[in-house]
Design an enzyme around this catalytic site. Structure first.
Site, PDB file in Angstrom:
ATOM      1  N   LYS A  23       0.878  -1.066  -0.137  1.00 14.75           N
ATOM      2  CA  LYS A  23       0.108   0.064   0.051  1.00 14.75           C
ATOM      3  C   LYS A  23       0.857   1.163   0.001  1.00 14.75           C
ATOM      4  O   LYS A  23       2.112   1.273   0.757  1.00 14.75           O
ATOM      5  CB  LYS A  23      -0.739  -0.041   1.278  1.00 14.75           C
ATOM      6  CG  LYS A  23      -1.648  -1.288   1.380  1.00 14.75           C
ATOM      7  CD  LYS A  23      -3.092  -0.882   1.883  1.00 14.75           C
ATOM      8  CE  LYS A  23      -4.114  -2.182   1.472  1.00 14.75           C
ATOM      9  NZ  LYS A  23      -4.583  -2.795   2.394  1.00 14.75           N
ATOM     10  N   ARG A  24       0.426   2.071  -0.995  1.00 14.59           N
ATOM     11  CA  ARG A  24       1.340   3.384  -0.927  1.00 14.59           C
ATOM     12  C   ARG A  24       0.473   4.879  -0.882  1.00 14.59           C
ATOM     13  O   ARG A  24      -0.181   4.787  -1.766  1.00 14.59           O
ATOM     14  CB  ARG A  24       2.199   3.329  -2.046  1.00 14.59           C
ATOM     15  CG  ARG A  24       3.138   4.366  -2.543  1.00 14.59           C
ATOM     16  CD  ARG A  24       3.846   4.101  -3.735  1.00 14.59           C
ATOM     17  NE  ARG A  24       4.512   5.148  -4.412  1.00 14.59           N
ATOM     18  CZ  ARG A  24       3.942   6.018  -5.346  1.00 14.59           C
ATOM     19  NH1 ARG A  24       2.815   5.284  -5.882  1.00 14.59           N
ATOM     20  NH2 ARG A  24       4.505   6.971  -6.012  1.00 14.59           N
TER      21      ARG A  24
END
Ligand code: GLU
Length: 314
Positions: free
Chosen positions: A244-245
């Site tokens: 996840k970014r």
């Protein structure tokens, strides 16, 4: 052929533990395309078995994310949290056949008892401590384990071709009901895919090693086996699974950034080897879709591609 007349039934079975991630949604898109290209049905099942990790708002959010991407589904959305009696019945059937036994081992005990060379990909191979009976531990409920049939389990994956695994040697007897009374993923997924008449299970590669266990359960329960297609994962440039970014890897984050859904579908199609990446509606990919066109290698998601996507929304 109209939807419903085709024998193909596909499904998407997300766990509602957070916002839909690009990896999950890519599986949803490909599963949807596979079913729709065959004029088949496409079902949605929420795998909210784990009460502690599942959030009700995550379910609404995931339906919204899928609709925004132009993916639809047939019939009611099933929720695994409402299916406990079906899992109990399957467990009873396995008990009657002598195929499950109570296990009182803690994780730490299993880790200690399993010698290091036998540690499988998914943790230590269960050493069989409770297999031939064990004294109940006071104040504690047992888990139930399935007696893994000795020998190699084989199947032909629609993406990988022939796959084989010796479940008994590489995984050992595996849990079908946890000590907290909740059915395990392996049991619930088999009971539900069979109950929903799913013919085609398309999901990401990370579940490829679960399939032989599931096949043992199909066979033990006398249920018809579906076809399986495990699609490659989306990876980061360092070869790790896409993490996840900060919003840029969830559907909701991209939508909030103003990214048009067609731009995201275009990128998902490109990563899957289907197109060059131009913005496209999911429905416009149906006609030319075939599983044989999906690339066999994991797609590397470059941060620049995500940055460009986010900029397309501003
Ligand atoms: N619920 C599982 C997950 O989100 C997927 C199960 C499946 O497709 O078999 O990882």
């Amino acid at each position: 052929m109209t939807a419903g007349a085709s024998p193909v039934v596909g499904r998407f079975a997300p766990s509602p533990t957070g916002r839909l991630h690009l990896g999950n949604v890519r599986s949803a898109l490909l599963g949807w395309l596979e079913a729709r290209a065959a004029s088949g049905r496409f079902l949605l099942r929420v795998e909210d078995l784990d009460p502690e990790r599942s959030r009700a708002e995550a379910i609404d959010a995931l339906l919204e994310d899928l609709s925004w991407l132009g993916l639809d589904w047939d019939g009611e959305v099933w929720r695994q949290s409402q299916r406990a009696s079906a899992y109990d019945a399957a467990l009873e059937a396995l008990k009657e056949k002598g195929l499950v036994y109570p296990c009182w081992c803690t994780r730490a005990e299993i880790a200690r008892a399993a010698s290091a060379p036998h540690a499988g990909e998914e943790g230590p191979v269960y050493p069989g401590t409770c297999r031939d009976g064990a004294a109940p531990k006071p104040g504690r409920a047992p888990a139930f384990r399935f007696r893994a049939t000795p020998g190699v389990v084989r199947f032909v994956d629609l993406v990988h071709g022939p796959v084989e695994q010796d479940v008994a040697a590489e995984v050992g007897d595996f849990v079908v009901r946890r000590f907290d009374g909740v059915a395990s993923y392996q049991l619930a997924v088999v009971v539900d895919d069979a109950a929903q008449g799913v013919t085609d299970v398309l999901r990401a590669d990370d579940l490829l090693s679960s399939t032989p266990r599931q096949l043992l359960l199909y066979r033990a329960l006398g249920l018809p086996e579906p076809r399986f297609a495990h699609v490659p994962l989306l990876l980061q440039p360092d070869g790790k699974r896409l993490a996840k970014r900060e919003g840029a890897t969830t559907v909701a984050g991209l939508r909030a950034a103003g990214v048009p859904s067609e731009a995201l579908v275009g990128l998902l199609a490109k990563w899957s080897g289907l197109t060059e990446g131009a913005p496209v509606r999911a429905a416009d990919l149906v006609r030319d879709f075939s599983l044989s066109r999906v690339r066999r290698e994991p797609a590397v998601v470059m941060p620049e591609a995500l940055d460009t996507l986010v900029r397309s929304g501003t």
